[in-house]
Design an enzyme around this catalytic site. Structure first.
Site, PDB file in Angstrom:
ATOM      1  NE  ARG A  30      -0.065  10.235   9.852  1.00 42.48           N
ATOM      2  CZ  ARG A  30      -0.357   9.134   9.165  1.00 42.48           C
ATOM      3  NH1 ARG A  30      -1.544   8.578   9.290  1.00 42.48           N
ATOM      4  NH2 ARG A  30       0.514   8.595   8.355  1.00 42.48           N
TER       5      ARG A  30
ATOM      6  NE  ARG B  17      -7.358   4.464   5.664  1.00 42.23           N
ATOM      7  CZ  ARG B  17      -6.969   5.621   6.110  1.00 42.23           C
ATOM      8  NH1 ARG B  17      -7.460   6.102   7.213  1.00 42.23           N
ATOM      9  NH2 ARG B  17      -6.079   6.319   5.447  1.00 42.23           N
TER      10      ARG B  17
ATOM     11  CE  LYS C 196      -1.748   1.723   4.035  1.00 46.65           C
ATOM     12  NZ  LYS C 196      -1.566   3.162   4.218  1.00 46.65           N
ATOM     13  CG  ASN C 197       2.585   2.619   3.532  1.00 53.78           C
ATOM     14  OD1 ASN C 197       1.405   2.888   3.382  1.00 53.78           O
ATOM     15  ND2 ASN C 197       3.152   2.474   4.720  1.00 53.78           N
TER      16      ASN C 197
ATOM     17  CB  CYS D 125      -4.951   6.212  10.871  1.00 56.33           C
ATOM     18  SG  CYS D 125      -5.647   4.745  10.110  1.00 56.33           S
TER      19      CYS D 125
ATOM     20  CG  ASP E 218       2.997   1.633   9.354  1.00 56.12           C
ATOM     21  OD1 ASP E 218       2.575   2.484  10.137  1.00 56.12           O
ATOM     22  OD2 ASP E 218       3.090   1.826   8.132  1.00 56.12           O
TER      23      ASP E 218
HETATM   24  C1  UD1 Z   1       4.250   6.907   6.111  1.00 55.01           C
HETATM   25  C2  UD1 Z   1       3.413   5.661   5.956  1.00 55.01           C
HETATM   26  C3  UD1 Z   1       2.851   5.226   7.296  1.00 55.01           C
HETATM   27  C4  UD1 Z   1       3.966   5.071   8.310  1.00 55.01           C
HETATM   28  C5  UD1 Z   1       4.846   6.308   8.352  1.00 55.01           C
HETATM   29  C6  UD1 Z   1       6.070   6.141   9.216  1.00 55.01           C
HETATM   30  C7  UD1 Z   1       2.542   5.885   3.708  1.00 55.01           C
HETATM   31  C8  UD1 Z   1       1.355   6.048   2.855  1.00 55.01           C
HETATM   32  N1  UD1 Z   1       2.327   5.942   5.039  1.00 55.01           N
HETATM   33  O1  UD1 Z   1       3.377   7.923   6.607  1.00 55.01           O
HETATM   34  O2  UD1 Z   1       2.165   3.995   7.118  1.00 55.01           O
HETATM   35  O3  UD1 Z   1       3.413   4.858   9.587  1.00 55.01           O
HETATM   36  O4  UD1 Z   1       5.294   6.642   7.025  1.00 55.01           O
HETATM   37  O5  UD1 Z   1       6.832   5.052   8.783  1.00 55.01           O
HETATM   38  O6  UD1 Z   1       3.639   5.679   3.239  1.00 55.01           O
HETATM   39  N2  UD1 Z   1       5.911  14.718  10.376  1.00 55.01           N
HETATM   40  C9  UD1 Z   1       5.988  16.074  10.649  1.00 55.01           C
HETATM   41  N3  UD1 Z   1       5.823  16.945   9.626  1.00 55.01           N
HETATM   42  C10 UD1 Z   1       5.608  16.530   8.332  1.00 55.01           C
HETATM   43  C11 UD1 Z   1       5.547  15.144   8.069  1.00 55.01           C
HETATM   44  C12 UD1 Z   1       5.705  14.266   9.114  1.00 55.01           C
HETATM   45  O7  UD1 Z   1       6.178  16.473  11.793  1.00 55.01           O
HETATM   46  O8  UD1 Z   1       5.485  17.375   7.447  1.00 55.01           O
HETATM   47  C13 UD1 Z   1       6.049  13.752  11.488  1.00 55.01           C
HETATM   48  C14 UD1 Z   1       4.778  12.925  11.680  1.00 55.01           C
HETATM   49  O9  UD1 Z   1       3.837  13.610  12.467  1.00 55.01           O
HETATM   50  C15 UD1 Z   1       5.325  11.699  12.357  1.00 55.01           C
HETATM   51  C16 UD1 Z   1       6.693  11.533  11.710  1.00 55.01           C
HETATM   52  O10 UD1 Z   1       7.030  12.795  11.148  1.00 55.01           O
HETATM   53  O11 UD1 Z   1       5.484  11.931  13.735  1.00 55.01           O
HETATM   54  C17 UD1 Z   1       6.749  10.473  10.631  1.00 55.01           C
HETATM   55  O12 UD1 Z   1       5.820  10.765   9.622  1.00 55.01           O
HETATM   56  P1  UD1 Z   1       6.044  10.389   8.090  1.00 55.01           P
HETATM   57  O13 UD1 Z   1       7.312   9.635   7.945  1.00 55.01           O
HETATM   58  O14 UD1 Z   1       5.857  11.623   7.290  1.00 55.01           O
HETATM   59  O15 UD1 Z   1       4.834   9.436   7.836  1.00 55.01           O
HETATM   60  P2  UD1 Z   1       3.849   9.432   6.591  1.00 55.01           P
HETATM   61  O16 UD1 Z   1       4.602   9.710   5.343  1.00 55.01           O
HETATM   62  O17 UD1 Z   1       2.645  10.241   6.905  1.00 55.01           O
END
Ligand code: UD1
Length: 419
Positions: A121, A396, A22-23, A116, A304
């Site tokens: 986030r 999902r 999915k990711n 979720c 995850d």
């Molecule tokens: C992706 C994965 C998700 C996984 C996560 C961490 C997909 C579709 N989803 O989510 O399943 O749990 O990686 O491995 O690939 N953060 C900020 N600012 C930002 C972006 C992120 O502070 O602009 C923080 C988030 O709140 C979180 C951390 O960084 O605490 C990690 O988030 P991130 O790696 O961005 O996760 P996703 O890309 O949303």
């Protein structure tokens, strides 16, 4: 509302196969916006998140078609820069479209994404990265208005965010000039996106390391591509096997993407075997507690998989500590596991799990995708019947999880219940 009824106590045994992650699929679909020719993605699971991403592509003017596990996307006519709020509210991954839409159309009008409820986030790192490529971004009343012609630049991410790395990578491939992303995320799905972009004629180097270099301005062409297998689904199924003291082989699982999880399975007493075509985990007797599970960006233990690991530890001999370092609100499965008899104490991001000999079936509610999978694992291992509610969240990320688990001997049924 849909729910699972699960009769626990059957050791899961047998073989299952993984599909594209999915990711990986979600960012690849976003990347299709950059390609003015048809793209064919094979081995794609039919998940609600994938369906929503296809709807988003269509709303931008792309054509999409699914045939079994094959997806066909043609973005040659993409022209709409406004993201429909009703769909983007449903999924966090709508934000992946921001970089590609802005790069291709010169503007993008988005709303803050849903997803979720596992933490705040924020998307500041995505926006910071795009600004470094010259985007003009205004945020007002939940809207993100972006414009500008992108040019290469130097991006330092304060945290190796997966989504922000992907967003910047995609935008940079289309922008004119060279980009370097420092402190980039190193997840296998980042490498997969890089492989896809390069297969389309892009120039991305260093994915999988902390520094990614992108030469922009390539005209991307259509391609046929198979996304990387789903390491989280594979890990979830191996853990389900281990928690039920069974023996599960996941065909297609790539051990190099799952080292942290396989190491913890081994530490818990599981016989983990790696083959050319997959991974097998066999658990004889009750699992052992592990010293500490610390979630971290890849190659650390994946956030995850934290909830599913906790279900295994809840049944282990001894006490384990689980630290959730990536998301601040990712312990919602704990209260539900405790309804099944688990002994877990949470303080902030730390959970102390005292293993119990037996969990008992109960009525529990899914609060987030991976937490829901964890409840299914616990229910499969528990004595008696459980009802796992709100499984739309599980859908999902898992295509008909009940069918996969039944193939391994689980007694699980999807039912409709009154809300
Ligand atoms: C992706 C994965 C998700 C996984 C996560 C961490 C997909 C579709 N989803 O989510 O399943 O749990 O990686 O491995 O690939 N953060 C900020 N600012 C930002 C972006 C992120 O502070 O602009 C923080 C988030 O709140 C979180 C951390 O960084 O605490 C990690 O988030 P991130 O790696 O961005 O996760 P996703 O890309 O949303």
């Amino acid at each position: 509302m849909e729910a699972y009824t699960i009769q626990g106590g059957n050791p899961l045994r047998g073989e299952v196969s993984t599909m594209g992650a999915k990711n990986a699929v979600l960012p690849l679909l976003a990347a299709c916006v950059l390609v003015r020719q048809p793209v064919h993605l094979s081995g794609c699971p039919d998940l609600s998140d994938v369906r929503n991403m296809l709807r988003l592509l269509e709303s931008l003017g792309c054509s999409t078609r699914r045939q079994g596990t094959e997806l066909y996307i043609d973005a040659s006519d993409a022209q709409e820069h406004v993201m429909p709020e009703n769909i983007s509210k449903l999924m966090r991954s709508s934000i992946f479209m921001l970089g590609p839409v802005l790069a291709r159309l010169g503007r993008a009008d988005f709303t803050y994404p849903g997803g979720c409820e596992i933490g705040l986030r924020p998307i500041d790192l995505h926006l910071q990265g795009l600004r470094a490529l010259g985007a003009h971004i205004e945020e007002a009343h939940g809207h993100i208005l972006c414009s500008g012609k992108l040019t290469g630049g130097s991006v330092h991410l304060d945290y190796p965010s997966v989504g922000a790395t992907e967003n910047v990578m995609m935008a940079a491939v289309y922008a004119q000039g060279d980009t370097v992303i420092h402190n980039a995320a190193r997840e296998p799905e980042i490498v997969d996106l890089s492989n896809f972009l390069n297969a389309c004629g892009g120039f991305v180097h260093g994915a999988g390391s902390g520094t990614i270099r992108i030469r922009g301005g390539a005209e991307l062409h259509g391609v046929e591509y198979a996304p990387v297998p789903d390491r989280i689904t594979a890990g979830t199924l191996l853990l389900a096997g281990a928690a039920t003291q069974g023996d599960v082989f996941v065909r297609g699982a790539r051990p190099q993407d799952m080292q942290a999880v396989l190491a913890k399975l081994h530490e818990a007493g599981c016989d983990v075997r790696v083959y050319e075509d997959g991974v097998r985990a066999q658990m004889r007797g009750r699992p052992r507690a592990v010293r500490r599970v610390e979630t971290a960006p890849f190659p650390g233990f994946p956030t995850d998989m934290q909830a599913q690991m906790m279900s295994l530890l809840a049944l282990s001999r001894g006490t384990s500590v689980v630290a959730e370092n990536v998301f601040e609100n990712r312990m919602q499965h704990v209260a539900e596991l405790m309804r099944m008899g688990a002994d877990i104490q949470v303080s902030g991001r730390i959970a102390v799990v005292r293993g119990v000999e037996q969990l008992t079936g109960a009525r529990v509610t899914t609060r987030d995708l991976r937490g829901g999978a964890a409840l299914c694992i616990a229910a499969l291992a528990a004595q008696g019947e459980s009802v796992v509610e709100n499984i739309a969240l599980i859908d999902r990320g898992h295509e008909r999880l009940e069918e996969t688990l039944r193939a391994l001997g689980a007694n699980i049924t999807r039912i409709q219940i009154d809300e």
